[in-house]
Design an enzyme around this catalytic site. Structure first.
Site, PDB file in Angstrom:
ATOM      1  N   LYS A 138      -6.958   4.009  40.552  1.00 51.51           N
ATOM      2  CA  LYS A 138      -6.081   5.338  41.218  1.00 51.51           C
ATOM      3  C   LYS A 138      -7.111   6.263  41.841  1.00 51.51           C
ATOM      4  O   LYS A 138      -7.114   6.674  42.906  1.00 51.51           O
ATOM      5  CB  LYS A 138      -4.886   5.858  40.695  1.00 51.51           C
ATOM      6  CG  LYS A 138      -3.906   4.589  40.165  1.00 51.51           C
ATOM      7  CD  LYS A 138      -2.944   5.426  39.133  1.00 51.51           C
ATOM      8  CE  LYS A 138      -2.142   4.205  38.450  1.00 51.51           C
ATOM      9  NZ  LYS A 138      -1.627   4.699  37.241  1.00 51.51           N
ATOM     10  N   HIS A 160      -2.660  -7.637  26.802  1.00 53.08           N
ATOM     11  CA  HIS A 160      -2.871  -6.440  27.110  1.00 53.08           C
ATOM     12  C   HIS A 160      -4.089  -5.655  26.061  1.00 53.08           C
ATOM     13  O   HIS A 160      -4.248  -4.465  26.331  1.00 53.08           O
ATOM     14  CB  HIS A 160      -2.053  -5.443  27.443  1.00 53.08           C
ATOM     15  CG  HIS A 160      -1.268  -5.875  28.770  1.00 53.08           C
ATOM     16  ND1 HIS A 160      -1.656  -5.288  29.999  1.00 53.08           N
ATOM     17  CD2 HIS A 160      -0.319  -6.603  29.122  1.00 53.08           C
ATOM     18  CE1 HIS A 160      -0.812  -5.707  30.933  1.00 53.08           C
ATOM     19  NE2 HIS A 160       0.119  -6.521  30.268  1.00 53.08           N
ATOM     20  N   LYS A 197      -9.837   5.933  23.467  1.00 49.98           N
ATOM     21  CA  LYS A 197     -10.029   6.572  25.112  1.00 49.98           C
ATOM     22  C   LYS A 197     -10.994   7.748  24.958  1.00 49.98           C
ATOM     23  O   LYS A 197     -11.154   8.175  26.152  1.00 49.98           O
ATOM     24  CB  LYS A 197      -8.774   7.015  25.833  1.00 49.98           C
ATOM     25  CG  LYS A 197      -7.710   5.860  25.854  1.00 49.98           C
ATOM     26  CD  LYS A 197      -6.570   5.991  26.599  1.00 49.98           C
ATOM     27  CE  LYS A 197      -5.387   4.719  26.831  1.00 49.98           C
ATOM     28  NZ  LYS A 197      -5.747   4.059  28.165  1.00 49.98           N
ATOM     29  N   LYS A 232      -4.365  10.167  30.849  1.00 51.52           N
ATOM     30  CA  LYS A 232      -4.082   8.826  30.017  1.00 51.52           C
ATOM     31  C   LYS A 232      -3.662   9.360  28.986  1.00 51.52           C
ATOM     32  O   LYS A 232      -3.685  10.198  28.209  1.00 51.52           O
ATOM     33  CB  LYS A 232      -5.055   7.940  30.128  1.00 51.52           C
ATOM     34  CG  LYS A 232      -6.456   8.551  29.321  1.00 51.52           C
ATOM     35  CD  LYS A 232      -7.834   7.617  29.390  1.00 51.52           C
ATOM     36  CE  LYS A 232      -8.428   7.578  30.868  1.00 51.52           C
ATOM     37  NZ  LYS A 232      -8.440   6.206  31.377  1.00 51.52           N
ATOM     38  N   ARG A 233      -2.838   7.950  28.247  1.00 53.17           N
ATOM     39  CA  ARG A 233      -2.270   8.235  26.832  1.00 53.17           C
ATOM     40  C   ARG A 233      -3.516   8.831  25.852  1.00 53.17           C
ATOM     41  O   ARG A 233      -4.765   8.661  26.222  1.00 53.17           O
ATOM     42  CB  ARG A 233      -2.056   7.038  26.365  1.00 53.17           C
ATOM     43  CG  ARG A 233      -0.873   6.382  26.864  1.00 53.17           C
ATOM     44  CD  ARG A 233       0.612   7.279  26.675  1.00 53.17           C
ATOM     45  NE  ARG A 233       0.592   7.315  25.199  1.00 53.17           N
ATOM     46  CZ  ARG A 233       1.880   7.089  24.541  1.00 53.17           C
ATOM     47  NH1 ARG A 233       2.886   6.545  25.327  1.00 53.17           N
ATOM     48  NH2 ARG A 233       1.896   7.060  23.310  1.00 53.17           N
ATOM     49  N   THR A 276      -6.070   1.288  34.845  1.00 52.40           N
ATOM     50  CA  THR A 276      -5.617   1.254  36.246  1.00 52.40           C
ATOM     51  C   THR A 276      -5.654   2.551  36.535  1.00 52.40           C
ATOM     52  O   THR A 276      -5.886   2.911  37.933  1.00 52.40           O
ATOM     53  CB  THR A 276      -4.160   0.734  36.290  1.00 52.40           C
ATOM     54  OG1 THR A 276      -3.391   1.566  35.368  1.00 52.40           O
ATOM     55  CG2 THR A 276      -4.047  -0.662  36.202  1.00 52.40           C
TER      56      THR A 276
HETATM   57  C1  PLP Z   1      -1.829   4.648  35.944  1.00 52.85           C
HETATM   58  C2  PLP Z   1      -1.304   5.250  34.627  1.00 52.85           C
HETATM   59  C3  PLP Z   1      -1.384   5.279  33.481  1.00 52.85           C
HETATM   60  C4  PLP Z   1      -2.659   4.269  33.038  1.00 52.85           C
HETATM   61  O1  PLP Z   1      -3.752   5.007  32.997  1.00 52.85           O
HETATM   62  P1  PLP Z   1      -5.103   4.470  32.358  1.00 52.85           P
HETATM   63  O2  PLP Z   1      -6.070   5.625  32.423  1.00 52.85           O
HETATM   64  O3  PLP Z   1      -5.439   3.189  32.917  1.00 52.85           O
HETATM   65  O4  PLP Z   1      -4.832   4.328  30.839  1.00 52.85           O
HETATM   66  C5  PLP Z   1      -0.652   5.784  32.314  1.00 52.85           C
HETATM   67  N1  PLP Z   1       0.206   6.678  32.789  1.00 52.85           N
HETATM   68  C6  PLP Z   1       0.450   6.888  34.030  1.00 52.85           C
HETATM   69  C7  PLP Z   1       1.634   7.738  34.310  1.00 52.85           C
HETATM   70  C8  PLP Z   1      -0.028   6.167  35.115  1.00 52.85           C
HETATM   71  O5  PLP Z   1       0.203   6.487  36.627  1.00 52.85           O
END
Ligand code: PLP
Length: 815
Positions: free
Chosen positions: A666, A363, A560, A554-555, A662
């Site tokens: 979304k 990952h 990022k 995101k984190r 991911t």
């Molecule tokens: C989808 C999701 C992530 C992943 O987000 P990235 O932008 O791909 O880092 C992290 N936390 C939650 C709660 C999510 O639903």
């Protein structure tokens, strides 16, 4: 004659009767005194009963036909709330709404009381959750294995702009979904010594590990319902229990605390998830957790296999064990131990079975995230596994030398043991050599994997690395979280896409249809109003739903690049103030995300976002044009509100550093346009949606690498960009932190001095792309046409597609 099995009716009337029944006989309450939580429990259990028949059916069918099973080992499952998922997947959402309403209960109200099962950090854990749902949907007999963390991931509060971490207490009201299986308990050992048993002639017969400590792993099962209830799989989470709950002699001697020491130690194993996002969690407890759940899962798997088939050489035919990142990599050594020491197989046989059984997903390429453990810790905690790892290593290095074309440097990099500095066990290499398939999570990441971390192992085993681009479940991320859009799509193209998301393609034709665009915009508007209401309620900040909603959730991590976004917000703020006459597109910039508690810069970035928000939001000069919002406690439930409300999706990582993402998928599925770098799955999103429907900017992965190699000088770049220089200087000199002017000096100096993440190098390109965004936003029909094309063209990113590829190309499970 066999007794007739009960069947449950699922019309609203029968449901209402059952809810009352559960409330009375299982919750022990009368409706007149039932709390909203009691109703939630009763509603869930009434539906859960209807899932059980299918659950037992799914298990029986797999068993009777000797079907291959998939075991997905993951230290994280970020499942969020389950009620809507389950009700909607078995098609009972409307009837449950009616049933509850007839009892005077509002389903939407009790839905918000369900706690968010926060058993994961971010993308990796959410992927595991989407995979579980997709396995049940496409018909893969899949079992998830993980840890039942009592406190999970921390809950984030923002105090005076700073992140504060609090324990998540999701089990406080019990968990109506789970079944405790006390009888399904396995002993897990730690420490101690290894004895060699020899036969009469002194020949080594076998090894016996005598652990010094032992704990019990107890199973808790949660049913996972696929779309239309076709299949119900199991998520089995392990909880730590003491073998001796209380040392009575010590207790009676007055040592009340010491008598419970074992209990506390076992309890600690399944308490918290280390919130280490792509950084090394060096804690011994973490290694204990990894071994604890891997060992329990493998004992469970072998026991089931032996009772069903007897013959262990059939294991690779009947079981595929998947390692979600390196966290369960110790399972490779554990399976070898079980096969050799318990079942008496020789090394070669055991090794063949092991490699035939395991597959591994990588990952991240970040060096600090590649797990490795000090050999000394390993020897102390898992002495027998250490021996086995040495034996595996000898075998692998022998193979490598036999090939003939590997130099000593390469051999050193292939080794499972890092020899320079303190000796460490490389878990990524262990997972690689113990697996028949190693996959990356996007096309770009897979190629980079071959060129970087696993370059040498790839040369040794050139057939093993393959790509499986991540996906998301459309049930949660479209049907449930964006009901308005889902209804509109059904009215427009019919229901085919509900079972095959790629049928969303038919929407493409409607991008040019003005009437449809208006309906689409109205749905987006309603979703934005909902987010605006949540923002007002939680933060007291008013935002205008007609502004462009620009979202980065995101984190929080330097790669990022939330910092790039914030710096650009500051530059934009300057620009609006100095050119008020221009036609600015009103914007709200939303941020959300947790920082690992020990990650100093990430926490400082959260504070900066809040400091910048405070200054901008109260400046009348930009009122109505720019707002900045940091939404606390980003989790799955918040994502479900924010994704559908986004106009612009920020996917701006330093190229080469985001394995897939991911969140990007979304957003696009919910009709947001992406502004992003050519990183991770953004590359493939661009291919699907087309160049005109995405804003791509900045250095590419190979350009980042060559800039770094050529002696990148951020200072020179900054001097050439007045906007950037001014924004950095404002932050650095304390404009946003007058009470502590030096707060951000170190952070900004980092950009001047090394700028590892290329914030300065990408700034101008990013700012230009943002101005293009403004221009398109001003032409509303054009914007919505592009947004519609995003929805229409990203069906491929369904986790159903990903799971079918895993099933066919990795697991060998026929569908
Ligand atoms: C989808 C999701 C992530 C992943 O987000 P990235 O932008 O791909 O880092 C992290 N936390 C939650 C709660 C999510 O639903």
């Amino acid at each position: 004659m066999a007794p007739e099995l009960p069947t449950l009716q699922s019309d609203p009337k029968s449901l209402a009767a059952d809810i009352l029944n559960v409330l009375r006989y299982r919750v022990g309450k009368d409706p007149s005194v039932a709390t909203p939580h009691d109703w939630l429990t009763a509603a869930i259990k009434a539906v859960r009963d209807r899932i059980i028949d299918q659950w037992i059916e799914s298990t029986k069918e797999t068993y009777e036909h000797g079907k291959k099973r998939v075991y997905y080992l993951s230290l994280e499952f970020l499942i969020g709330r389950l009620m809507r998922d389950a009700f909607s997947n078995i098609g009972l959402m409307d009837d449950m709404r009616t049933a509850l309403a007839s009892l005077g209960v509002d389903i939407d109200l009790i839905a918000t009381l369900e706690p968010d099962a926060a058993l994961g950090n971010g993308g990796l854990g959410r992927l595991a959750a989407c995979f579980m749902e997709s396995m049940a949907t496409v018909g893969v007999p899949g079992h998830g294995y993980g840890i039942r963390y009592v406190n999970g991931m921390f809950r984030q509060e923002i105090h005076d702009g700073w992140q504060v971490e609090l324990p998540e207490t999701w089990l406080d009201h019990g968990n109506p979904w789970e079944f405790e299986r006390r009888e399904r308990a396995f002993e897990i050992g730690f420490g101690g010594a290894v004895e060699s048993i020899t036969d009469k002639s002194g020949r080594l017969e076998r090894h016996v590990w005598k652990p010094q400590e032992r704990v019990l792993a107890v199973a808790y099962d949660t049913p996972v319902v696929g779309w239309r209830g076709n299949r119900v799989n199991t998520l089995r989470l392990w909880s730590g229990f003491p073998v001796d709950p209380i040392l009575l002699s010590r207790f009676n001697a007055g040592d009340h605390i010491g008598a419970l020491a074992e209990s506390n130690k076992a309890d600690a194993l399944s308490r918290v998830l280390y919130p280490a996002d792509s950084s090394e969690a060096g804690q011994e407890l973490r290694l204990r957790q990894e071994y604890f759940f891997s060992a329990a899962s493998l004992q469970d798997i072998l026991q089931r296999h032996v009772s069903a088939y007897g013959d262990l050489s059939l294991l690779p035919e009947k079981a595929a064990v998947h390692l979600n990142d390196t966290h369960p990599a110790i399972a490779v050594a554990e399976l070898m131990r079980l096969l050799m020491d318990i079942h008496g197989l020789d090394f070669d046989k055991a090794w063949k079975i092991t490699r035939g059984t395991f597959a591994y997903t990588n990952h991240t390429l970040l060096p600090e995230a590649l797990e490795s453990w000090p050999v000394r810790l390993f020897e102390r905690l898992l002495p027998r596994h250490m021996q086995i790892i040495y034996a595996i290593n000898a075998e692998v290095l022998l193979e490598a030398r036999a090939v003939g074309r590997f130099g000593e440097d390469q051999i050193r990099r292939i080794s499972l043991i890092q020899e320079d500095g303190d000796r460490r066990v490389r878990m990524g290499n262990l997972a690689f050599v113990g697996s028949h398939s190693i996959n990356g999570v996007s096309a770009l990441h897979t190629e980079l994997m071959k060129e970087t971390v696993f370059a040498d192992l790839h040369r040794l085993y050139p057939d093993r690395i393959n790509n499986k681009t991540n996906g998301i479940t459309p049930r949660r991320w479209l049907f449930q979280s964006n009901q308005g859009l889902t209804s509109l799509i059904r009215e427009t193209i019919g229901d085919t896409f509900l079972d095959n998301v790629e049928a969303l393609k038919e929407l493409d034709d409607f991008a040019g249809d003005a009437a449809f665009r208006e309906k689409f915009a109205a749905v987006k508007r309603a979703n934005k109003e909902r987010l605006a209401a949540v923002t007002a309620e939680r933060l007291g900040i008013r935002v205008d739903p007609s502004a462009l909603f620009d979202i980065q959730i995101k984190r929080i991590h330097e790669y990022k690049r939330q910092l790039l976004n914030i710096v650009e917000a500051v530059a934009l703020y300057d620009q609006i103030r100095s050119h008020p006459e221009r036609d600015w597109a009103p914007r709200v910039k939303f941020f959300g995300g947790k920082a690992a508690p020990s990650y100093h810069n990430a926490k400082l970035i959260i504070k900066l976002a809040n400091d910048v928000a405070r200054v901008i939001n109260r400046d009348p000069a930009v009122r109505g044009l720019l707002k900045v919002v940091f939404m606390p406690n980003y989790n799955v439930s918040l994502a479900e509100i924010m994704m559908p409300a986004a106009d612009l999706s920020e996917q701006i990582s330093t190229a080469g550093m985001e394995a897939s993402g991911t969140g990007n998928m979304k957003f696009a599925l919910n009709g947001a346009l992406t502004i992003g770098t050519l990183d991770g799955a953004n590359v493939e999103i661009k291919e699907c949606v087309g160049d005109d429907n995405i804003f791509i900017f900045g250095l590419k992965a190979d350009e980042v690498a060559s800039r770094r190699a050529d002696g990148y000088q951020p200072r020179e770049v900054i001097e050439k960009s007045p906007e950037l220089a001014q924004a950095l200087s404002a932050i650095s000199s304390g404009v946003f932190s007058p009470e502590e002017p030096g707060r951000y000096r170190g952070l900004i100096d980092g950009i001047y001095q090394s700028d590892w993440f290329m914030v300065a190098a990408d700034f101008d390109a990013y700012a230009d792309a943002q101005r293009q965004v403004d221009a398109v936003w001003q032409d509303s029909p054009d914007w919505y046409a592009r947004a519609i094309r995003n929805v229409a063209r990203v069906g491929w990113f369904s986790s159903d597609r990903t799971i079918r590829q895993y099933a066919e190309e990795i697991w060998g499970v026929p569908l």
